[in-house]
Design a protein around this motif. Structure first.
Motif, PDB file in Angstrom:
ATOM      1  N   ASP A 131       1.061  -1.292  -0.133  1.00 60.47           N
ATOM      2  CA  ASP A 131       0.141   0.263  -0.011  1.00 60.47           C
ATOM      3  C   ASP A 131       0.733   0.984   0.154  1.00 60.47           C
ATOM      4  N   ILE A 132       2.086   0.847  -0.329  1.00 57.84           N
ATOM      5  CA  ILE A 132       3.155   1.941   0.008  1.00 57.84           C
ATOM      6  C   ILE A 132       3.194   2.504  -1.516  1.00 57.84           C
ATOM      7  N   TYR A 133       3.352   4.046  -2.385  1.00 56.30           N
ATOM      8  CA  TYR A 133       2.565   4.127  -3.568  1.00 56.30           C
ATOM      9  C   TYR A 133       4.218   5.428  -3.394  1.00 56.30           C
ATOM     10  N   ILE A 134       5.290   5.458  -5.094  1.00 60.06           N
ATOM     11  CA  ILE A 134       6.059   6.267  -4.865  1.00 60.06           C
ATOM     12  C   ILE A 134       4.815   7.599  -5.967  1.00 60.06           C
TER      13      ILE A 134
ATOM     14  N   ALA B 277       2.726   7.161   4.376  1.00 62.56           N
ATOM     15  CA  ALA B 277       3.677   6.129   4.331  1.00 62.56           C
ATOM     16  C   ALA B 277       4.159   6.059   5.294  1.00 62.56           C
ATOM     17  N   GLU B 278       4.461   6.824   6.370  1.00 64.67           N
ATOM     18  CA  GLU B 278       4.239   6.230   8.217  1.00 64.67           C
ATOM     19  C   GLU B 278       3.090   5.727   8.887  1.00 64.67           C
ATOM     20  N   ARG B 279       1.959   5.856   8.516  1.00 66.02           N
ATOM     21  CA  ARG B 279       0.764   5.455   8.140  1.00 66.02           C
ATOM     22  C   ARG B 279       0.542   3.504   8.245  1.00 66.02           C
ATOM     23  N   CYS B 280       1.060   4.092   7.053  1.00 64.35           N
ATOM     24  CA  CYS B 280       0.792   2.394   6.515  1.00 64.35           C
ATOM     25  C   CYS B 280       2.297   1.985   7.150  1.00 64.35           C
ATOM     26  N   LEU B 281       3.226   2.461   7.491  1.00 61.28           N
ATOM     27  CA  LEU B 281       4.265   1.498   8.419  1.00 61.28           C
ATOM     28  C   LEU B 281       3.798   1.192   8.802  1.00 61.28           C
ATOM     29  N   SER B 282       3.159   1.784   9.787  1.00 64.85           N
ATOM     30  CA  SER B 282       3.171   1.507  11.454  1.00 64.85           C
ATOM     31  C   SER B 282       1.853   0.483  11.306  1.00 64.85           C
ATOM     32  N   ASN B 283       1.122   0.033  11.010  1.00 68.94           N
ATOM     33  CA  ASN B 283      -0.059  -1.301  10.275  1.00 68.94           C
ATOM     34  C   ASN B 283       1.071  -2.279  10.010  1.00 68.94           C
TER      35      ASN B 283
END
Length: 144
Positions: A15-18, A25-31
């Protein structure tokens, strides 16, 4: 249970996009429990990399990028888009037109398994070295 992670070269991993904003992105990484490395330019994602883990499959074009041996994978991907031969060292392969990079810590092949230096290693070291038959990380960036 294996988690399927979609890799879209030049676009995204999971779910992390260029181009995604740093906060998003950090919210996605935390999940996620998986190991990502993200680079930013002007507070937007410019590079995404994920590490191989036993319980994930990173899929691109129907190919599991961590489960196909490096030598075979390079041939498959090179047929889609050529890798940068000037930058390849057997450990890192960059596909500039795709926006994909693959890395492993050593250039190790099945042929190396027949060599005396490998045969003389402990079984534990052999197993560890044999992981380098496959890539350890997959990264995406904007295509050139």
């Amino acid at each position: 249970m294996t988690t399927i992670i979609k890799v879209q070269p030049g676009i995204s991993i999971a779910d992390i996009y260029i181009g995604m904003l740093r906060n998003d992105a950090e919210r996605c990484l935390s999940n996620t429990a998986y190991s990502f490395q993200i680079e930013y330019e002007q507070d937007k994602v410019s590079f995404i990399e994920i590490n191989a883990e036993a319980d994930i499959s990173c899929i691109y074009n129907g190919i599991d990028l961590f489960k196909v041996k490096a030598t075979q994978l390079i041939d498959l991907l090179d047929a889609i888009s050529p890798y940068d031969r000037a930058e390849s060292d057997g450990c890192s392969y960059r596909f500039p037109q795709l926006g994909l990079v693959l890395w492993r810590d050593i250039n190790f092949t099945e042929e190396d398994m027949k060599q005396s230096w490998f045969q003389e290693m402990s079984l534990e070291n052999q197993e560890d070295t044999m992981r380098s038959l496959y890539f350890s990380t997959v990264g995406v960036f904007l295509p050139e």
